[in-house]
Scaffold this motif. Structure first.
Motif, PDB file in Angstrom:
ATOM      1  N   ALA A  32       0.835  -1.201   0.000  1.00 11.13           N
ATOM      2  CA  ALA A  32       0.000   0.000   0.000  1.00 11.13           C
ATOM      3  C   ALA A  32       0.872   1.253   0.000  1.00 11.13           C
ATOM      4  CB  ALA A  32      -0.926   0.004   1.216  1.00 11.13           C
ATOM      5  N   ALA A  33       1.984   1.213   0.729  1.00 18.08           N
ATOM      6  CA  ALA A  33       2.898   2.358   0.751  1.00 18.08           C
ATOM      7  C   ALA A  33       3.464   2.630  -0.636  1.00 18.08           C
ATOM      8  CB  ALA A  33       4.040   2.095   1.742  1.00 18.08           C
TER       9      ALA A  33
ATOM     10  N   TYR B 225       0.912   4.372  -2.809  1.00 14.73           N
ATOM     11  CA  TYR B 225       0.819   5.797  -2.469  1.00 14.73           C
ATOM     12  C   TYR B 225       2.037   6.562  -2.960  1.00 14.73           C
ATOM     13  CZ  TYR B 225      -3.333   5.935   0.505  1.00 14.73           C
ATOM     14  OH  TYR B 225      -4.616   5.926   0.963  1.00 14.73           O
TER      15      TYR B 225
ATOM     16  N   PRO C 212      -5.015   5.913  -4.809  1.00 23.81           N
ATOM     17  CA  PRO C 212      -4.988   6.735  -3.587  1.00 23.81           C
ATOM     18  C   PRO C 212      -5.430   8.168  -3.832  1.00 23.81           C
ATOM     19  CG  PRO C 212      -2.850   5.705  -3.977  1.00 23.81           C
ATOM     20  CD  PRO C 212      -3.714   5.350  -5.114  1.00 23.81           C
ATOM     21  N   LYS C 213      -5.112   8.690  -5.012  1.00 24.99           N
ATOM     22  CA  LYS C 213      -5.534  10.058  -5.324  1.00 24.99           C
ATOM     23  C   LYS C 213      -7.051  10.158  -5.373  1.00 24.99           C
ATOM     24  CE  LYS C 213      -1.394  11.138  -7.961  1.00 24.99           C
ATOM     25  NZ  LYS C 213      -0.859  11.429  -9.297  1.00 24.99           N
TER      26      LYS C 213
ATOM     27  N   GLN D 218      -9.115   8.238  -3.803  1.00 29.37           N
ATOM     28  CA  GLN D 218      -9.593   8.076  -2.429  1.00 29.37           C
ATOM     29  C   GLN D 218      -9.475   9.389  -1.653  1.00 29.37           C
ATOM     30  OE1 GLN D 218     -10.966   5.189  -0.789  1.00 29.37           O
ATOM     31  NE2 GLN D 218     -11.245   4.804  -2.966  1.00 29.37           N
ATOM     32  N   LEU D 219      -8.370  10.086  -1.838  1.00 32.88           N
ATOM     33  CA  LEU D 219      -8.206  11.384  -1.176  1.00 32.88           C
ATOM     34  C   LEU D 219      -9.233  12.386  -1.689  1.00 32.88           C
ATOM     35  CD1 LEU D 219      -4.314  11.574  -1.145  1.00 32.88           C
ATOM     36  CD2 LEU D 219      -5.810  11.362   0.843  1.00 32.88           C
TER      37      LEU D 219
ATOM     38  N   ARG E 195      -4.540  16.089  -2.424  1.00 32.97           N
ATOM     39  CA  ARG E 195      -3.710  15.038  -3.022  1.00 32.97           C
ATOM     40  C   ARG E 195      -2.268  15.102  -2.536  1.00 32.97           C
ATOM     41  NH1 ARG E 195      -5.066  13.495  -9.173  1.00 32.97           N
ATOM     42  NH2 ARG E 195      -7.223  12.840  -8.832  1.00 32.97           N
TER      43      ARG E 195
ATOM     44  N   ALA F 124      -0.801  12.364  -0.186  1.00 36.62           N
ATOM     45  CA  ALA F 124      -0.514  10.990  -0.593  1.00 36.62           C
ATOM     46  C   ALA F 124       0.906  10.551  -0.229  1.00 36.62           C
ATOM     47  CB  ALA F 124      -0.796  10.793  -2.079  1.00 36.62           C
TER      48      ALA F 124
ATOM     49  N   LEU G 119       1.140  10.040   3.593  1.00 34.31           N
ATOM     50  CA  LEU G 119       0.421   8.836   4.027  1.00 34.31           C
ATOM     51  C   LEU G 119       1.178   7.582   3.608  1.00 34.31           C
ATOM     52  CD1 LEU G 119      -3.230   9.968   3.242  1.00 34.31           C
ATOM     53  CD2 LEU G 119      -2.123   9.824   5.483  1.00 34.31           C
ATOM     54  N   GLY G 120       1.783   7.615   2.428  1.00 31.41           N
ATOM     55  CA  GLY G 120       2.605   6.493   1.982  1.00 31.41           C
ATOM     56  C   GLY G 120       3.806   6.281   2.887  1.00 31.41           C
TER      57      GLY G 120
END
Length: 117
Positions: A19-20, A23, A30-31, A33-34, A41, A44, A47-48
């Motif tokens: 997942a990292a 991101y 992920p973008k 989702q944000l 954005r 990201a 969070l990664g």
């Protein structure tokens, strides 16, 4: 007990590590989702990095048990906050997130059981 601890920890580390990477490479998921959560954005990469730190911390827990405990605890908090962010915007697509949360809780549980009890 060590086999269970090692299996769950390595699995959780691989899951969060993947997942990292998603991101950090700037993948579109992920973008989106944000965007859905109304977050910038630009978050990201940060969070990664949190996911990457948690993933590496879980593996570091083999050498320094407290590091693994703290990493697992941090991941549980991260995914609880992500869960709340989904609920805040009315998202009902929680299956993937729940899987990450359950895996992080399992990693924390086996870590606590193996090292502290």
């Amino acid at each position: 007990m060590f086999a269970v601890y090692a299996t769950v920890t390595v699995f959780a580390s691989l899951l969060n590590g993947s997942a990292a990477v998603v991101y950090l490479i700037g993948h579109e998921f992920p973008k989106s989702q944000l965007d859905m959560k109304g977050l910038p954005r630009s978050w990201a990469p940060a969070l990664g990095m949190v996911l990457a730190a948690g993933s590496l911390g879980l593996l570091g827990g083999f050498a320094i048990p407290m590091l693994g405990t703290l990493a697992a605890s941090g991941l549980v908090v991260y995914f609880i906050l992500a869960f709340l962010a989904h609920l805040r915007v009315g998202s009902r697509t929680l299956a993937n997130l729940t899987g990450f949360l359950v895996t992080s809780v399992a990693a924390l549980a086996v870590n606590l059981l193996y090292h502290w009890w």
